[in-house]
Write a protein that holds these residues in place. Structure first.
Motif, PDB file in Angstrom:
ATOM      1  N   ASP A   1       0.863  -1.177   0.000  1.00  0.00           N
ATOM      2  CA  ASP A   1       0.000   0.000   0.000  1.00  0.00           C
ATOM      3  C   ASP A   1       0.901   1.229   0.000  1.00  0.00           C
ATOM      4  O   ASP A   1       1.436   1.615   1.040  1.00  0.00           O
ATOM      5  CB  ASP A   1      -0.917  -0.008   1.227  1.00  0.00           C
ATOM      6  CG  ASP A   1      -1.920   1.122   1.223  1.00  0.00           C
ATOM      7  OD1 ASP A   1      -1.717   2.118   0.482  1.00  0.00           O
ATOM      8  OD2 ASP A   1      -2.902   1.027   1.964  1.00  0.00           O
ATOM      9  N   GLN A   2       1.070   1.850  -1.178  1.00  0.00           N
ATOM     10  CA  GLN A   2       1.937   3.017  -1.294  1.00  0.00           C
ATOM     11  C   GLN A   2       1.413   4.193  -0.483  1.00  0.00           C
ATOM     12  O   GLN A   2       2.186   4.984   0.056  1.00  0.00           O
ATOM     13  CB  GLN A   2       2.072   3.433  -2.769  1.00  0.00           C
ATOM     14  CG  GLN A   2       2.790   2.425  -3.629  1.00  0.00           C
ATOM     15  CD  GLN A   2       4.256   2.271  -3.265  1.00  0.00           C
ATOM     16  OE1 GLN A   2       4.852   3.113  -2.617  1.00  0.00           O
ATOM     17  NE2 GLN A   2       4.856   1.172  -3.692  1.00  0.00           N
TER      18      GLN A   2
ATOM     19  N   GLN B   1       6.544  11.311   3.300  1.00  0.00           N
ATOM     20  CA  GLN B   1       6.883  10.372   2.228  1.00  0.00           C
ATOM     21  C   GLN B   1       7.677   9.197   2.783  1.00  0.00           C
ATOM     22  O   GLN B   1       8.574   9.382   3.601  1.00  0.00           O
ATOM     23  CB  GLN B   1       7.726  11.069   1.144  1.00  0.00           C
ATOM     24  CG  GLN B   1       7.037  12.224   0.451  1.00  0.00           C
ATOM     25  CD  GLN B   1       5.845  11.755  -0.359  1.00  0.00           C
ATOM     26  OE1 GLN B   1       5.908  10.749  -1.057  1.00  0.00           O
ATOM     27  NE2 GLN B   1       4.738  12.482  -0.258  1.00  0.00           N
TER      28      GLN B   1
ATOM     29  N   GLY C   1       2.430   3.549   3.087  1.00  0.00           N
ATOM     30  CA  GLY C   1       3.840   3.216   3.242  1.00  0.00           C
ATOM     31  C   GLY C   1       4.040   1.908   3.966  1.00  0.00           C
ATOM     32  O   GLY C   1       4.932   1.786   4.810  1.00  0.00           O
TER      33      GLY C   1
END
Length: 170
Positions: free
Chosen positions: A52-53, A88, A56
């Protein structure tokens, strides 16, 4: 956990309850065999992987084995949380969260629990839920085991039960 390891764990726990048991609420113990270099790369194998981008994270499911140097962590499911900077993901592993028949092995020492959280940056593993630790012929059980992998020190908490072999024959 294999049937054999469940039987061995049950036998060790039964032995703890029947013979010369020392009982305490918390116990500090040396975990020399669990001393470990957390800067080594982590290798993970599993039957399935979901990524799951947005959050993260990555989730490994089925026969999961995570290895780092000599240390092995096996479980039914391992979620990998990546470190973040400015919102990020950095690609650096922050934590491994293992659930489902968790086993941690390093050298001659082994621990089993329902859940384990390995915080890579702090080199700490916290195992919870019916924890059993074996060190050679000695066994220790409790509800929570916290291990500092840098120093090899640890603490078992929650109705601790143990047997220490004295080496004497009588």
């Amino acid at each position: 956990m294999t049937v054999f390891s469940r039987i061995a764990a049950a036998a060790a726990l039964a032995l703890l309850m029947v013979s010369g048991t020392a009982i305490a609420q918390g116990a500090s113990v040396a975990f020399g065999g669990l001393k470990h270099d957390a800067s080594l790369p982590v290798e993970i194998t599993a039957d399935e992987l979901s990524v799951d981008q947005a959050t993260g994270s990555a989730v490994f499911i089925g026969n999961v084995v995570a290895g780092q140097g000599e240390m092995r962590l096996s479980a039914g499911r391992v979620q990998v949380q990546y470190a973040t900077e400015n919102g990020q993901a950095t690609g650096r592993i922050d934590q491994l969260i293992a659930t489902g028949s968790v086993t941690l092995v390093n050298g001659a020492e082994a621990a089993e629990a329902e859940k384990a959280i390995y915080s890579v940056s702090s080199s700490e593993i916290v195992m919870t839920g019916n924890v059993i630790l074996t060190q050679g012929q000695n066994a220790l059980s409790g509800e929570k085991l916290t291990v500092d992998l840098t120093s090899g020190s640890g603490r078992m908490e929650g109705r601790v039960r143990t047997i220490f072999q004295t080496g004497g024959n009588k």
